[in-house]
Design a protein around this motif. Structure first.
Motif, PDB file in Angstrom:
ATOM      1  N   ARG B  94       1.156  -1.450   0.260  1.00  0.00           N
ATOM      2  CA  ARG B  94      -0.177   0.233  -0.243  1.00  0.00           C
ATOM      3  C   ARG B  94       0.752   1.646   0.135  1.00  0.00           C
ATOM      4  N   VAL B  97       4.017   0.700  -3.434  1.00  0.00           N
ATOM      5  CA  VAL B  97       3.630  -0.254  -5.482  1.00  0.00           C
ATOM      6  C   VAL B  97       2.238  -0.131  -5.145  1.00  0.00           C
ATOM      7  N   PRO B  98       1.596   1.302  -5.151  1.00  0.00           N
ATOM      8  CA  PRO B  98      -0.049   1.548  -4.539  1.00  0.00           C
ATOM      9  C   PRO B  98      -0.556   0.350  -5.912  1.00  0.00           C
ATOM     10  N   SER B  99      -0.179   0.953  -6.968  1.00  0.00           N
ATOM     11  CA  SER B  99      -1.028   0.413  -8.392  1.00  0.00           C
ATOM     12  C   SER B  99      -0.712  -1.837  -8.409  1.00  0.00           C
ATOM     13  N   LEU B 100       0.454  -1.714  -7.405  1.00  0.00           N
ATOM     14  CA  LEU B 100       0.230  -3.235  -7.443  1.00  0.00           C
ATOM     15  C   LEU B 100      -0.588  -3.942  -6.082  1.00  0.00           C
ATOM     16  N   TYR B 101      -0.271  -2.221  -4.987  1.00  0.00           N
ATOM     17  CA  TYR B 101      -1.939  -3.172  -4.437  1.00  0.00           C
ATOM     18  C   TYR B 101      -2.896  -3.324  -4.638  1.00  0.00           C
ATOM     19  N   ASN B 102      -3.248  -2.204  -5.310  1.00  0.00           N
ATOM     20  CA  ASN B 102      -4.693  -2.240  -5.939  1.00  0.00           C
ATOM     21  C   ASN B 102      -5.174  -3.320  -7.691  1.00  0.00           C
ATOM     22  N   ALA B 103      -3.941  -3.747  -8.136  1.00  0.00           N
ATOM     23  CA  ALA B 103      -4.532  -4.939  -8.521  1.00  0.00           C
ATOM     24  C   ALA B 103      -4.353  -6.524  -7.237  1.00  0.00           C
TER      25      ALA B 103
END
Lengths: 224, 200
Positions: B94, B97-103
């Motif tokens: 969170r 790597v927010p993009s990975l967290y969103n996925a």
């Protein structure tokens, strides 16, 4: 807790809210261990023992466990009992330990036990929680035994390890292999849904007849 | 060494596929396989967690449980390590790597009670308890990774099949889970073809 309630809970556990065939919980162990009736029953009994103990302890501690960490607390309690059951099985039933293998420690992540802890034991007194654990465990065991009964007879031609089929019977090996597990469980769940819908229809028609009779009576009363 | 790794890979991904021959991880397999995209997301999250959990649990077992003669507490220790690890990964992703967290985020909490992760860790412990520590760490991580790849393969194939099943018109009592289970059985039949493979 009166007698009627226990009967209702037992019926719920075995039929209407069967953890395996209706709620579809804990299917991994169901599919994996039901290759023979002995395994199915052993797994059912082990899970029931864990479920009853964990339900009791969680119910006793329900006022002391903070809400935020409850899931972690439940998992620790459950895994403690699983370790005990595992060590007991290892000591007294080594053959069963060998055939169930890794699925005894995996009782920890059986969704059924966590689901009962969260849905029932955390909100109820100890005695009802024990009964809930017992009835749900019996339902789980009944489902396991039913599935393994079919799989053992079809797949090996035996029951409790004894040969029961006529001589010319060619065992359908696929039934005790993984694909057979999926297909037989699917068929049993379909059968359960069919029975439920039949019973539902019966209840519905009975209710309709009931109201029809009542309206007739009312109409007659009105005429008089 | 190389052949050993290759054999490990083939057996973990295909021959002893976690779902179709070991029945581990059936809950997410049946629960999050409605659409191929979500199935792939779940699969990636499992690969991520299972690889790290294999390493973490191997270290905990070899450097904490064994020296203190606490091997019999492995179930409690491993489930706690996995739960803590999942929580930690969630917080780390969170922030970092927010993009990975969103996925992957929504799938992460589900993984704690995924029996595939605990199962892989316990199998590792049983298999590699006698070999040297460095080697057992390497093979545990590889096994965790490839077993999770096998899980992902299975769940993505199954999601593809289920996406087509939406258009079928089965008898009423077979709708939903029964049909999905029978479809899984047919895929398992295809996978059981690998079980004859002899890797010597």
């Amino acid at each position: 807790m009166n007698k009627l309630n226990i009967k209702q809970m037992l019926l719920d556990g075995i039929l209407y809210k069967n953890p395996v065939l209706v709620q579809l919980l804990g299917l991994c162990s169901v599919l994996a261990v039901t290759t023979s009736v002995v395994n199915g029953f052993g797994m059912g009994a082990a899970a029931t023992a864990v479920l009853v103990c964990s339900n009791l302890l969680i119910s006793l501690l329900r006022k002391f466990i903070p809400k935020q960490v409850r899931i972690a607390a439940y998992i620790v309690i459950i895994s403690g009992f699983v370790t005990m059951v595992e060590l007991l099985i290892k000591a007294y039933l080594p053959a069963l330990d060998k055939s169930l293998g890794v699925f005894i420690p995996l009782i920890v992540v059986n969704c059924m036990i966590l689901a009962r802890a969260e849905a029932f034991a955390s909100k109820n007194k100890p005695l009802p929680s024990i009964i809930d654990g017992l009835t749900m465990g019996i339902g789980y065991t009944v489902a396991l035994v039913a599935i393994s009964f079919i799989r053992e007879i079809l797949g090996a031609g035996t029951l409790f390890g004894y040969n029961i089929m006529p001589k010319g019977f060619q065992p359908m090996l696929m039934a005790i292999l993984p694909p057979g597990g999926f297909i037989i469980l699917g068929s049993l769940i379909a059968l359960m849904q069919k029975l439920m819908s039949l019973k539902g229809n019966k209840a519905a028609t009975a209710k309709a007849e009931d109201t029809a009779i009542k309206t007739e009576i009312k109409a007659e009363e009105g005429n008089e | 060494m190389f052949t050993e790794i290759l054999v490990l890979m083939l057996s973990a991904v295909l021959i002893e596929n976690f779902i179709f021959s070991r029945f581990m991880g059936c809950c997410p397999f049946l629960g999050v396989s409605e659409k191929p995209d979500t199935a792939l997301g779940m699969g990636c999250a499992v690969i991520f967690v299972m690889t790290l959990a294999s390493a973490a649990c191997n270290l905990v077992y070899n450097f904490i449980l064994v020296p203190f003669n606490l091997e019999y507490l492995y179930t409690i220790a491993f489930i706690l390590v996995i739960a803590a690890l999942v929580q930690f990964i969630e917080m780390f992703l969170r922030k970092a790597v927010p993009s990975l967290y969103n996925a992957l985020g929504i799938y992460l909490p589900l993984i704690t009670t995924n029996c595939a992760v605990l199962g892989a860790v316990i199998l590792n412990m049983q298999k590699y308890s006698d070999v040297a520590k460095g080697e057992s760490l390497l093979f545990s991580v590889l096994f965790g990774f490839f077993a999770a790849v096998g899980f992902t393969l299975a769940i993505v194939i199954f999601a593809g099949v289920r996406a087509r099943m939406v258009y079928s018109d089965p008898p009423k009592s077979f709708r939903g889970m029964p049909l999905a289970l029978i479809a899984a059985g047919l895929i398992a039949m295809a996978f059981s073809g690998f079980s004859g493979t002899n890797l010597g």
